[in-house]
Design an enzyme around this catalytic site. Sequence first.
Site, PDB file in Angstrom:
ATOM      1  N   GLU A  76       9.145 115.654  52.615  1.00  0.00           N
ATOM      2  CA  GLU A  76       9.726 116.810  51.936  1.00  0.00           C
ATOM      3  C   GLU A  76      10.839 117.440  52.759  1.00  0.00           C
ATOM      4  O   GLU A  76      11.894 117.802  52.241  1.00  0.00           O
ATOM      5  CB  GLU A  76       8.629 117.835  51.642  1.00  0.00           C
ATOM      6  CG  GLU A  76       9.125 119.156  51.065  1.00  0.00           C
ATOM      7  CD  GLU A  76       9.773 119.020  49.702  1.00  0.00           C
ATOM      8  OE1 GLU A  76      10.438 119.981  49.275  1.00  0.00           O
ATOM      9  OE2 GLU A  76       9.634 117.953  49.067  1.00  0.00           O
ATOM     10  N   HIS A  79      14.089 115.415  52.821  1.00  0.00           N
ATOM     11  CA  HIS A  79      14.787 115.638  51.549  1.00  0.00           C
ATOM     12  C   HIS A  79      15.535 116.971  51.580  1.00  0.00           C
ATOM     13  O   HIS A  79      16.690 117.062  51.142  1.00  0.00           O
ATOM     14  CB  HIS A  79      13.773 115.615  50.399  1.00  0.00           C
ATOM     15  CG  HIS A  79      14.379 115.896  49.061  1.00  0.00           C
ATOM     16  ND1 HIS A  79      13.906 116.884  48.220  1.00  0.00           N
ATOM     17  CD2 HIS A  79      15.431 115.331  48.421  1.00  0.00           C
ATOM     18  CE1 HIS A  79      14.633 116.907  47.124  1.00  0.00           C
ATOM     19  NE2 HIS A  79      15.563 115.983  47.206  1.00  0.00           N
ATOM     20  N   HIS A 141      15.032 120.356  37.850  1.00  0.00           N
ATOM     21  CA  HIS A 141      15.510 120.060  39.196  1.00  0.00           C
ATOM     22  C   HIS A 141      16.127 118.661  39.245  1.00  0.00           C
ATOM     23  O   HIS A 141      17.181 118.453  39.860  1.00  0.00           O
ATOM     24  CB  HIS A 141      14.347 120.164  40.179  1.00  0.00           C
ATOM     25  CG  HIS A 141      14.759 120.149  41.615  1.00  0.00           C
ATOM     26  ND1 HIS A 141      15.816 120.874  42.110  1.00  0.00           N
ATOM     27  CD2 HIS A 141      14.257 119.473  42.678  1.00  0.00           C
ATOM     28  CE1 HIS A 141      15.944 120.675  43.405  1.00  0.00           C
ATOM     29  NE2 HIS A 141      15.017 119.813  43.777  1.00  0.00           N
ATOM     30  N   HIS A 254       9.334 107.995  25.870  1.00  0.00           N
ATOM     31  CA  HIS A 254      10.284 107.473  26.851  1.00  0.00           C
ATOM     32  C   HIS A 254      10.610 106.010  26.554  1.00  0.00           C
ATOM     33  O   HIS A 254      11.759 105.582  26.691  1.00  0.00           O
ATOM     34  CB  HIS A 254       9.697 107.608  28.256  1.00  0.00           C
ATOM     35  CG  HIS A 254      10.620 107.175  29.356  1.00  0.00           C
ATOM     36  ND1 HIS A 254      11.937 107.557  29.430  1.00  0.00           N
ATOM     37  CD2 HIS A 254      10.414 106.382  30.431  1.00  0.00           C
ATOM     38  CE1 HIS A 254      12.501 107.037  30.496  1.00  0.00           C
ATOM     39  NE2 HIS A 254      11.606 106.303  31.127  1.00  0.00           N
ATOM     40  N   HIS A 315      13.880 102.417  40.134  1.00  0.00           N
ATOM     41  CA  HIS A 315      14.109 102.755  38.726  1.00  0.00           C
ATOM     42  C   HIS A 315      14.875 104.074  38.615  1.00  0.00           C
ATOM     43  O   HIS A 315      15.783 104.209  37.790  1.00  0.00           O
ATOM     44  CB  HIS A 315      12.759 102.850  38.012  1.00  0.00           C
ATOM     45  CG  HIS A 315      12.862 102.993  36.522  1.00  0.00           C
ATOM     46  ND1 HIS A 315      13.579 102.122  35.739  1.00  0.00           N
ATOM     47  CD2 HIS A 315      12.331 103.909  35.672  1.00  0.00           C
ATOM     48  CE1 HIS A 315      13.485 102.486  34.462  1.00  0.00           C
ATOM     49  NE2 HIS A 315      12.742 103.582  34.403  1.00  0.00           N
TER      50      HIS A 315
END
Length: 339
Positions: A76, A79, A141, A254, A315
């Site tokens: 985290e 990032h 986000h 999806h 992906h």
Amino acid sequence: MNKQTLFARLGLIATVLALCVVVLGAYVRLSHAGLGCPDWPGCYGHLGVPKTEQAVQMANALYPDRPVEAHKAWKEMVHRYFAGILGLLVFTLAFIAWRNRHDPQQSFKLPLFLSVLIIFQALLGMWTVTIKLKPVIVMLHLMGGMATLSLLWWITLRHMKLFARLRPGIQIQASRLKKLALIGLLIVVVQVMLGGWTSANYAALHCTDFPTCQGQWWPQTDFGEAFTFWHGIGPDYEGGVMSNTARVTVHFTHRLGALVTFLYLGALGLMLLLGRFGKNLQPVGLTLLAVLLLQVSLGIANVLLSLPLGVAVAHNGVGALLLLTLVTLNHLAFEPRRT
């Protein structure tokens, strides 16, 4: 180095960094490290992850429901470090644009808008943690990150004049190409949103077979619960709170979006490859088809291989590249003005 060259190079660096931030964000989310640091912008009140035994004990006492897991916390924080550097670059671009605003070749409005967007994106990052992975915040986000990436790429395309040699020869079919390219971009944006919603609600493995879902071509669905975006503030959304049927619905939707995306972009890519809009755009058509096929293959692999981390992150990354391909096509179709 003149201001225009500096601006263009910083734009390219910021674009590459934004792509890294998007991929890192996917890695953090998919490795279940989104709450690795339960506070923001630090981690358990530190600029880094608590290391000493005393610091860890104090952190555990402060957040008893979220004891320190260093491997998740570091994911985290890395990032956040990358996102912070990206923010500084975006503000630098906005400053240069302001200083050079009287130059007719200088993008002006977009860099300033990006600086506002990056602040809002930081707030979404904070809310993602403090509201405990609320799905609508997580999805927004993601979309904020994709929007930042796309706008930085648009600015880079304009100022570095990348692919400008492909523009001549498309004017005859320009009006038709504009419509098709814009529709393609909108389809990809919607599909990215659906992918973000699927991931945020932990629904990626709720159809474990392919091409059927739950052994059916049209499984039992509950669109009402599946697309209820607000469930209140307070619950911990890690792991998801939807019913099984609702998550199957999200996953299945999806997939339907993926089918629409594949058919439309496949047709558009073939038209470009066959020179329907000029031979200069054939490389774009080939790139579009290659990225599209890779993205669909990764999506299928996620299902059949039960969402391996590397494939799932790829992906997300290739989805970003598909978006950038459509941004490039739209940039070539629409003669950009000073923005």
